[in-house]
Design an enzyme around this catalytic site. Sequence first.
Site, PDB file in Angstrom:
ATOM      1  N   ASP A  37       0.841  -1.193   0.000  1.00 34.50           N
ATOM      2  CA  ASP A  37       0.000   0.000   0.000  1.00 34.50           C
ATOM      3  C   ASP A  37       0.880   1.248   0.000  1.00 34.50           C
ATOM      4  OD1 ASP A  37      -2.104   2.014   0.756  1.00 34.50           O
ATOM      5  OD2 ASP A  37      -3.287   0.201   1.069  1.00 34.50           O
ATOM      6  N   GLN A  82      -6.616  -5.123  -4.484  1.00 34.75           N
ATOM      7  CA  GLN A  82      -7.629  -4.120  -4.105  1.00 34.75           C
ATOM      8  C   GLN A  82      -7.162  -2.699  -4.373  1.00 34.75           C
ATOM      9  OE1 GLN A  82     -10.523  -5.627  -2.859  1.00 34.75           O
ATOM     10  NE2 GLN A  82      -9.307  -7.451  -3.311  1.00 34.75           N
ATOM     11  N   SER A  87     -13.872   6.066  -6.360  1.00 30.77           N
ATOM     12  CA  SER A  87     -14.687   7.283  -6.458  1.00 30.77           C
ATOM     13  C   SER A  87     -14.818   7.803  -7.889  1.00 30.77           C
ATOM     14  CB  SER A  87     -14.141   8.390  -5.549  1.00 30.77           C
ATOM     15  OG  SER A  87     -14.633   9.639  -5.936  1.00 30.77           O
ATOM     16  N   TYR A 150     -13.547   6.549 -14.004  1.00 27.51           N
ATOM     17  CA  TYR A 150     -13.367   5.420 -13.072  1.00 27.51           C
ATOM     18  C   TYR A 150     -13.943   4.139 -13.677  1.00 27.51           C
ATOM     19  CZ  TYR A 150     -14.142   2.426  -8.989  1.00 27.51           C
ATOM     20  OH  TYR A 150     -14.173   1.353  -8.116  1.00 27.51           O
ATOM     21  N   ASN A 179     -21.327  -1.138  -4.112  1.00 26.28           N
ATOM     22  CA  ASN A 179     -21.465  -0.268  -2.912  1.00 26.28           C
ATOM     23  C   ASN A 179     -21.202  -0.985  -1.589  1.00 26.28           C
ATOM     24  OD1 ASN A 179     -23.296   0.942  -5.129  1.00 26.28           O
ATOM     25  ND2 ASN A 179     -22.870   2.626  -3.723  1.00 26.28           N
ATOM     26  N   ASP A 288     -23.850   9.423 -11.983  1.00 26.13           N
ATOM     27  CA  ASP A 288     -24.614   8.494 -11.136  1.00 26.13           C
ATOM     28  C   ASP A 288     -25.732   7.836 -11.939  1.00 26.13           C
ATOM     29  OD1 ASP A 288     -23.381   8.570  -8.719  1.00 26.13           O
ATOM     30  OD2 ASP A 288     -24.770   9.990  -7.778  1.00 26.13           O
TER      31      ASP A 288
HETATM   32  P1  NAD Z   1      -9.848   2.338  -0.211  1.00 26.32           P
HETATM   33  O1  NAD Z   1      -9.518   3.675  -0.814  1.00 26.32           O
HETATM   34  O2  NAD Z   1     -10.175   2.274   1.220  1.00 26.32           O
HETATM   35  O3  NAD Z   1      -8.671   1.308  -0.506  1.00 26.32           O
HETATM   36  C1  NAD Z   1      -7.823   1.394  -1.616  1.00 26.32           C
HETATM   37  C2  NAD Z   1      -6.402   1.162  -1.112  1.00 26.32           C
HETATM   38  O4  NAD Z   1      -5.500   1.195  -2.232  1.00 26.32           O
HETATM   39  C3  NAD Z   1      -5.936   2.245  -0.140  1.00 26.32           C
HETATM   40  O5  NAD Z   1      -5.366   1.647   0.997  1.00 26.32           O
HETATM   41  C4  NAD Z   1      -4.924   3.032  -0.934  1.00 26.32           C
HETATM   42  O6  NAD Z   1      -3.941   3.645  -0.135  1.00 26.32           O
HETATM   43  C5  NAD Z   1      -4.367   1.953  -1.844  1.00 26.32           C
HETATM   44  N1  NAD Z   1      -3.741   2.531  -3.040  1.00 26.32           N
HETATM   45  C6  NAD Z   1      -4.245   3.520  -3.824  1.00 26.32           C
HETATM   46  N2  NAD Z   1      -3.362   3.823  -4.785  1.00 26.32           N
HETATM   47  C7  NAD Z   1      -2.296   3.000  -4.616  1.00 26.32           C
HETATM   48  C8  NAD Z   1      -1.063   2.839  -5.288  1.00 26.32           C
HETATM   49  N3  NAD Z   1      -0.751   3.617  -6.344  1.00 26.32           N
HETATM   50  N4  NAD Z   1      -0.199   1.907  -4.846  1.00 26.32           N
HETATM   51  C9  NAD Z   1      -0.490   1.154  -3.761  1.00 26.32           C
HETATM   52  N5  NAD Z   1      -1.651   1.258  -3.086  1.00 26.32           N
HETATM   53  C10 NAD Z   1      -2.535   2.173  -3.502  1.00 26.32           C
HETATM   54  O7  NAD Z   1     -11.022   1.772  -1.095  1.00 26.32           O
HETATM   55  P2  NAD Z   1     -11.893   0.427  -0.934  1.00 26.32           P
HETATM   56  O8  NAD Z   1     -13.295   0.860  -0.839  1.00 26.32           O
HETATM   57  O9  NAD Z   1     -11.317  -0.461   0.096  1.00 26.32           O
HETATM   58  O10 NAD Z   1     -11.698  -0.201  -2.379  1.00 26.32           O
HETATM   59  C11 NAD Z   1     -10.897  -1.340  -2.629  1.00 26.32           C
HETATM   60  C12 NAD Z   1     -11.077  -1.741  -4.083  1.00 26.32           C
HETATM   61  O11 NAD Z   1     -12.432  -2.064  -4.340  1.00 26.32           O
HETATM   62  C13 NAD Z   1     -10.709  -0.668  -5.099  1.00 26.32           C
HETATM   63  O12 NAD Z   1     -10.103  -1.309  -6.199  1.00 26.32           O
HETATM   64  C14 NAD Z   1     -12.041  -0.090  -5.507  1.00 26.32           C
HETATM   65  O13 NAD Z   1     -12.011   0.482  -6.795  1.00 26.32           O
HETATM   66  C15 NAD Z   1     -12.901  -1.338  -5.457  1.00 26.32           C
HETATM   67  N6  NAD Z   1     -14.340  -1.083  -5.294  1.00 26.32           N
HETATM   68  C16 NAD Z   1     -14.796  -0.610  -4.097  1.00 26.32           C
HETATM   69  C17 NAD Z   1     -16.160  -0.389  -3.951  1.00 26.32           C
HETATM   70  C18 NAD Z   1     -16.735   0.089  -2.641  1.00 26.32           C
HETATM   71  O14 NAD Z   1     -17.956   0.225  -2.563  1.00 26.32           O
HETATM   72  N7  NAD Z   1     -15.934   0.374  -1.626  1.00 26.32           N
HETATM   73  C19 NAD Z   1     -17.033  -0.630  -5.013  1.00 26.32           C
HETATM   74  C20 NAD Z   1     -16.527  -1.093  -6.219  1.00 26.32           C
HETATM   75  C21 NAD Z   1     -15.166  -1.345  -6.333  1.00 26.32           C
END
Ligand code: NAD
Length: 327
Positions: A37, A82, A87, A150, A179, A288
């Site tokens: 991370d 992940q 966003s 995105y 979500n 949206d």
């Molecule tokens: P989050 O922002 O809490 O977690 C993302 C993590 O990735 C963070 O810890 C961030 O520091 C790390 N990160 C970002 N850029 C990075 C880089 N260049 N190198 C290394 N690490 C990096 O978000 P989340 O909600 O936990 O999302 C996790 C995954 O799930 C993402 O891929 C997101 O697109 C996907 N997702 C989430 C949702 C949701 O509802 N939360 C929905 C659809 C998809």
Amino acid sequence: MNQIKDKTILVTGGAGFIGSNLCEHLLEYNNKVVCLDNFATGRVQNIQHLLNHSNFTLIVGDIRNLSDCHKAVMGVEYVLHQAALGSVPRSINDPITSNDVNVSGFLNMLVAARDAKVKKFVYAASSSTYGDSEALPKIEDKIGKPLSPYAITKYVNELYADIFQKSYGLNCIGLRYFNVFGRKQDPNGAYAAVIPKFVMQLMKHESPIINGDGNYSRDFTYIDNVIQMNVLALLTENPEAMNTVYNTAFGDRTTLNDLMASLKKYLSKYDEKIASVEVIYGPNRNGDIPHSLASIDKAKKMLGYNPQYSMQQGLEQAVAWYWENLQ
Ligand code: NAD
């Protein structure tokens, strides 16, 4: 449910909301967990309690650097990817950075996983890939046109994963998250997700703003259902279950107005004044879609998915966690 045990697993984005919950869960079952991370949106407090765990390794690095990715996959059997910039509005404000992280970073991770001959690469895809398709429920093979940068990045991930499986035999599974909400989701910042943001505002007796009239609906998915999907994707050995994507959701939808009513109900158990906090209605947000609802039939059939938490059950737990941790 069957659990994955005694393996070595890389969780990229492991300091984030979903990633840190995955790290925690995997450690409970005696897996060795490597977390990569760069703390762009992740928080050290999400993994603070894991830092001294003998099976946990933190690599502070960036998926945009191929060498960081190679370092992170060394000796690893499975990857749960992940890391990304989440966003829709963030990607509209700064499409170049979202693309660098979500597409180039993703490609770096695929290359590193291929080179290290990992057994499986399970990655966070997104319901945003359904784009402008109005069909409900969403079925995996019927997508529309993306509505944001995105959404494009997440769709490109699926295309790359497919090509890496076909060209190099890297087993890939994409989980289209809908979500997700629950403990450790960040309530702060301009790009915070709606549930933690509303919880935080209600706790401070500030009026939350609903974009639109509140009748838009989402398939809000509790984090423990998402953990189950990741574990099932790691466990499957069925070749037909590989090289594809799965909706990762509960399979029900809730309007923002109903969400707000439930949040007020659960929070007012702790502070009765919250029941009378007023809600403000603002304009609809760019990018949206009005409604989102997943079909989870494919995940049930191919992976044996059986979500344990309805939105309401998850919400009650999430609210309890926020009340305890954000006071
Ligand atoms: P989050 O922002 O809490 O977690 C993302 C993590 O990735 C963070 O810890 C961030 O520091 C790390 N990160 C970002 N850029 C990075 C880089 N260049 N190198 C290394 N690490 C990096 O978000 P989340 O909600 O936990 O999302 C996790 C995954 O799930 C993402 O891929 C997101 O697109 C996907 N997702 C989430 C949702 C949701 O509802 N939360 C929905 C659809 C998809």
